[in-house]
Scaffold this active site. Structure first.
Site, PDB file in Angstrom:
ATOM      1  N   LYS A  81       0.842  -1.186   0.000  1.00 24.81           N
ATOM      2  CA  LYS A  81       0.000   0.000   0.000  1.00 24.81           C
ATOM      3  C   LYS A  81       0.885   1.247   0.000  1.00 24.81           C
ATOM      4  O   LYS A  81       1.887   1.308   0.722  1.00 24.81           O
ATOM      5  CB  LYS A  81      -0.908  -0.019   1.233  1.00 24.81           C
ATOM      6  CG  LYS A  81      -1.938   1.095   1.275  1.00 24.81           C
ATOM      7  CD  LYS A  81      -2.886   0.928   2.462  1.00 24.81           C
ATOM      8  CE  LYS A  81      -3.908   2.053   2.513  1.00 24.81           C
ATOM      9  NZ  LYS A  81      -4.858   1.893   3.640  1.00 24.81           N
ATOM     10  N   SER A 156      -9.387   3.145   2.282  1.00 23.11           N
ATOM     11  CA  SER A 156      -8.258   3.665   1.548  1.00 23.11           C
ATOM     12  C   SER A 156      -7.418   2.577   0.873  1.00 23.11           C
ATOM     13  O   SER A 156      -6.543   2.878   0.059  1.00 23.11           O
ATOM     14  CB  SER A 156      -7.357   4.476   2.496  1.00 23.11           C
ATOM     15  OG  SER A 156      -6.831   3.657   3.531  1.00 23.11           O
ATOM     16  N   SER A 180     -10.824   1.253   6.291  1.00 21.68           N
ATOM     17  CA  SER A 180      -9.983   1.262   5.097  1.00 21.68           C
ATOM     18  C   SER A 180      -9.547  -0.104   4.608  1.00 21.68           C
ATOM     19  O   SER A 180      -9.082  -0.234   3.478  1.00 21.68           O
ATOM     20  CB  SER A 180      -8.744   2.135   5.332  1.00 21.68           C
ATOM     21  OG  SER A 180      -9.094   3.498   5.331  1.00 21.68           O
TER      22      SER A 180
END
Length: 468
Positions: A81, A156, A180
């Site tokens: 990520k 996210s 997220s």
């Protein structure tokens, strides 16, 4: 080559590499081909470096040829990520302010995954500073839903979830403050786990005692999720709140938990605490019926989490202001409007406000302890929506209304996730069905704090029950 495809399980891929049925280089090329097919449209992976990945895969093959025991993720392609520092790799946090940032050291989560033998090929896309549950930014653009590219992939960890769902990577890491990991898993039809507080330690952090955000795993199946959790979990001297169970505690295989005798609480909206899209509610209802038909004792019940909204919003604003306030003040207008507003909401907070939020969080933790106390009539797990809405149009930053009812701000549609955040309990997003339009919908399965292994075992059973 073996008959593996990019849609095979991560466990099968790792086993095939260990058995020399496929090389790490061959496996990487399969994934690079899929990336070439899907990523131009979906924009899930960014900062791709195929040549560096090929060199790493060839090194992995030399390690395999040398013999000896291989690490658990040896040779598996991986994209971290883009909010996790990876030494030598561009790490932008989705912000133009960090568009050229290249860290010199790995953060702890990255350390552990790299040590487990992965072949890094790029990064997964994120919203700006991971704020908001829709993945778009001014560095790389928007990530689209793998089922319907006109829709959001969530966030996210939206790039991670989309890449998983389409076979661009076999496993993915993420982080979760208000949903997220869970929201994008629901939107993309994969599995995501927000682990118990302390289960996946993080370092370095500006504040080791701020515990609304946690790291965690994502995968296409519960078994693969357990494989990655076994790498991420475990104590570390740099993380003083880390739980003591070693990572291997979570390694597959998982023993499925029989549903007979299991007490399952199901709630559409925690007693009217938030609005839920009727299509999402229908999937939760159908999942509850399937779980009950499989032998579980299912009841319409929920804990009283009425303190959660003020608690989360106060701590989120305080955290974002402490972490990004100086950046915002030094770069006026540089951050997206919704993130700037959240940072500014933290400025007037007092010590009394923070004390109130932590006292309420303590109360919420006690509420959940009693709710899950089986010796006194409690439940094994709580099932509720992950997201209050199905994937929304990609042009929207967030859903402005649910069932035609206006929502007050860009956080309100995530209450079903962030109410659970401030309890500290582990929560897993599990694919459970689709809307009439074919959009993925997950259910959120919540267990007592520390019961991550049992949650995974229960989810293994539920995965079979809910499989189409």
């Amino acid at each position: 080559m073996s008959d593996l495809t990019v849609d095979s399980t991560a466990r099968a891929m790792a086993a095939a590499i260990a058995a020399r049925e496929i090389s790490a280089r061959e496996l990487l090329e399969l994934h690079l081909t899929r990336i070439g097919e899907r990523n131009p449209e979906l924009n899930a992976l960014v900062s791709l470096d195929p040549e560096r990945a090929r060199a790493a895969a060839e090194e992995a093959d030399r390690v395999t040829a040398a013999g000896g025991e291989l690490p658990p993720l040896h040779g598996l392609p991986f994209a971290f990520k883009d909010t996790h520092d990876v030494a030598g790799w561009r790490t932008t946090f989705g912000s133009p302010l960090l568009a050229d940032n290249v860290p010199e050291t790995d953060e702890l989560l990255v350390e552990r995954v790299r040590a487990a033998g992965v072949t890094v090929l790029g990064r997964s896309n994120v919203p700006e500073f991971a704020a908001g549950s829709h993945t778009f930014n001014r560095v790389f653009g928007v990530t689209r839903n793998p089922v319907d590219p006109s829709r959001s992939a969530g966030g996210s960890s939206g790039g991670a979830a989309c890449a998983l769902a389409t076979g661009m990577v076999p496993l993915a890491d993420g982080s979760d403050m208000g949903g997220s990991l869970r929201n994008p898993a629901s939107f993309c039809g994969v599995v995501g786990l927000r682990p118990s507080l302390g289960r996946v330690p993080e370092w370095p952090l500006y504040n080791q005692w701020e515990t609304t955000s946690v790291g965690g795993p994502m995968a296409r199946s519960v078994g693969d999720l357990a494989l990655l959790l076994s790498v991420l979990a475990g104590p570390d001297p740099r993380a003083p709140q880390a739980l003591g169970d070693p990572g291997g505690t979570f390694a597959p295989p998982l023993a499925p938990v029989p549903l007979t005798g299991l007490r399952v609480a199901v709630s559409r909206d925690l007693g009217g605490a938030f609005e839920v899209d009727d299509r999402v509610a229908a999937v939760v209802r159908s999942a509850a019926e399937a779980i009950e038909s499989a032998g579980a004792q299912v009841e319409d019940a929920h804990p009283d989490l009425s303190l959660a909204d003020d608690t989360f919003r106060t701590l989120r604003a305080w955290h974002l202001n402490a972490k990004l306030g100086e950046t915002h003040r030094a770069n006026p207008g540089a951050l997206k409007e919704t993130l700037a507003a959240n940072i500014e909401a933290g400025e007037p907070l007092t010590g009394a406000d923070i004390a109130r939020a932590y006292a309420q969080r303590t109360s919420l933790s006690e509420t959940m302890r009693r709710f899950f106390d089986r010796e006194h009539g409690g439940y094994d797990v709580l099932v509720l929506p992950v997201s209050q809405v199905p994937p929304f149009p990609v042009e929207q930053e967030y859903p402005a209304d649910i069932n035609g009812r206006p929502q007050p701000d860009y956080l309100a549609w995530m209450r079903s996730a962030y109410f659970i955040t401030v309890t500290g309990c582990p929560a897993l997003s599990l694919p459970a069905g689709h809307t009439p339009e074919g959009l993925p919908v997950g259910i959120q399965v919540v267990a007592p704090h520390g019961a991550d292994r049992r949650l995974l075992s229960i989810a293994t059973t539920l995965e079979e029950v809910l499989r189409p």
